[in-house]
Design a protein around this motif. Sequence first.
Motif, PDB file in Angstrom:
ATOM      1  N   GLU A  53       1.187  -0.963  -0.054  1.00 35.64           N
ATOM      2  CA  GLU A  53       0.305  -0.139   0.298  1.00 35.64           C
ATOM      3  C   GLU A  53       0.638   0.922  -0.210  1.00 35.64           C
ATOM      4  O   GLU A  53       1.621   1.191   0.841  1.00 35.64           O
ATOM      5  CB  GLU A  53      -1.081  -0.257   1.653  1.00 35.64           C
ATOM      6  N   ILE A  54       0.129   1.684  -0.962  1.00 36.84           N
ATOM      7  CA  ILE A  54       1.293   2.889  -1.065  1.00 36.84           C
ATOM      8  C   ILE A  54       1.258   4.103   0.348  1.00 36.84           C
ATOM      9  O   ILE A  54       0.074   5.108   0.832  1.00 36.84           O
ATOM     10  CB  ILE A  54       0.741   4.462  -2.047  1.00 36.84           C
ATOM     11  N   GLU A  55       2.498   4.118   1.340  1.00 41.30           N
ATOM     12  CA  GLU A  55       1.715   5.304   2.084  1.00 41.30           C
ATOM     13  C   GLU A  55       2.682   6.343   2.068  1.00 41.30           C
ATOM     14  O   GLU A  55       3.514   6.607   1.113  1.00 41.30           O
ATOM     15  CB  GLU A  55       2.675   4.458   3.413  1.00 41.30           C
ATOM     16  N   GLU A  56       2.656   7.629   3.293  1.00 40.97           N
ATOM     17  CA  GLU A  56       2.734   8.626   3.319  1.00 40.97           C
ATOM     18  C   GLU A  56       4.835   8.722   3.352  1.00 40.97           C
ATOM     19  O   GLU A  56       5.627   9.401   3.292  1.00 40.97           O
ATOM     20  CB  GLU A  56       2.705   9.417   4.331  1.00 40.97           C
ATOM     21  N   LYS A  57       4.790   7.769   4.679  1.00 40.79           N
ATOM     22  CA  LYS A  57       6.167   7.604   4.879  1.00 40.79           C
ATOM     23  C   LYS A  57       7.339   7.042   3.475  1.00 40.79           C
ATOM     24  O   LYS A  57       8.199   7.031   3.324  1.00 40.79           O
ATOM     25  CB  LYS A  57       6.301   6.288   5.746  1.00 40.79           C
ATOM     26  N   ASP A  58       6.552   6.399   2.715  1.00 37.96           N
ATOM     27  CA  ASP A  58       7.113   6.121   1.545  1.00 37.96           C
ATOM     28  C   ASP A  58       7.888   7.281   0.284  1.00 37.96           C
ATOM     29  O   ASP A  58       8.319   6.899  -0.740  1.00 37.96           O
ATOM     30  CB  ASP A  58       6.321   4.728   0.871  1.00 37.96           C
ATOM     31  N   LEU A  69      -1.786   7.831  -2.413  1.00 38.03           N
ATOM     32  CA  LEU A  69      -2.010   7.450  -0.819  1.00 38.03           C
ATOM     33  C   LEU A  69      -3.245   6.843  -0.342  1.00 38.03           C
ATOM     34  O   LEU A  69      -3.473   6.645  -0.449  1.00 38.03           O
ATOM     35  CB  LEU A  69      -2.354   8.590  -0.281  1.00 38.03           C
ATOM     36  N   GLY A  70      -2.645   5.200  -0.499  1.00 37.29           N
ATOM     37  CA  GLY A  70      -3.665   4.225   0.654  1.00 37.29           C
ATOM     38  C   GLY A  70      -4.396   3.406  -1.074  1.00 37.29           C
ATOM     39  O   GLY A  70      -4.534   2.192  -0.387  1.00 37.29           O
ATOM     40  N   LYS A  72      -3.444   0.107  -2.979  1.00 42.38           N
ATOM     41  CA  LYS A  72      -2.969  -1.272  -3.095  1.00 42.38           C
ATOM     42  C   LYS A  72      -2.476  -1.649  -4.186  1.00 42.38           C
ATOM     43  O   LYS A  72      -2.629  -1.248  -5.278  1.00 42.38           O
ATOM     44  CB  LYS A  72      -3.776  -1.142  -2.182  1.00 42.38           C
TER      45      LYS A  72
END
Length: 92
Positions: A53-58, A69-70, A72
């Motif tokens: 899942e694409i997350e802000e930390k990435d 963001l979010g 999948k």
Amino acid sequence: MLYTYLVKKNLVSLETILDALTIGPAQVLHLDCLVQEGILANLCIFDLEEQFEIEEKDLKSKSANTPFLGAKCYGRILANIINGEYINLEEK
């Protein structure tokens, strides 16, 4: 995302995506894109079945303003070989 939303949905072949992102640009820039013995490798190693899942930390940008963001996705990059040097992204 290209793999998830184009290849997995059978809209475009994996070969077409790979060519558009690798061989095509290399040819435009007159870069050698052959894989052969005696030449330093420039390769990407990925697992097409791994979901994430694409997350802000990435994100590498200072801005987290993205509609992705979010999302999948499938197809995590595991490592790169750049000028013959193995770079394990799993350890970073």
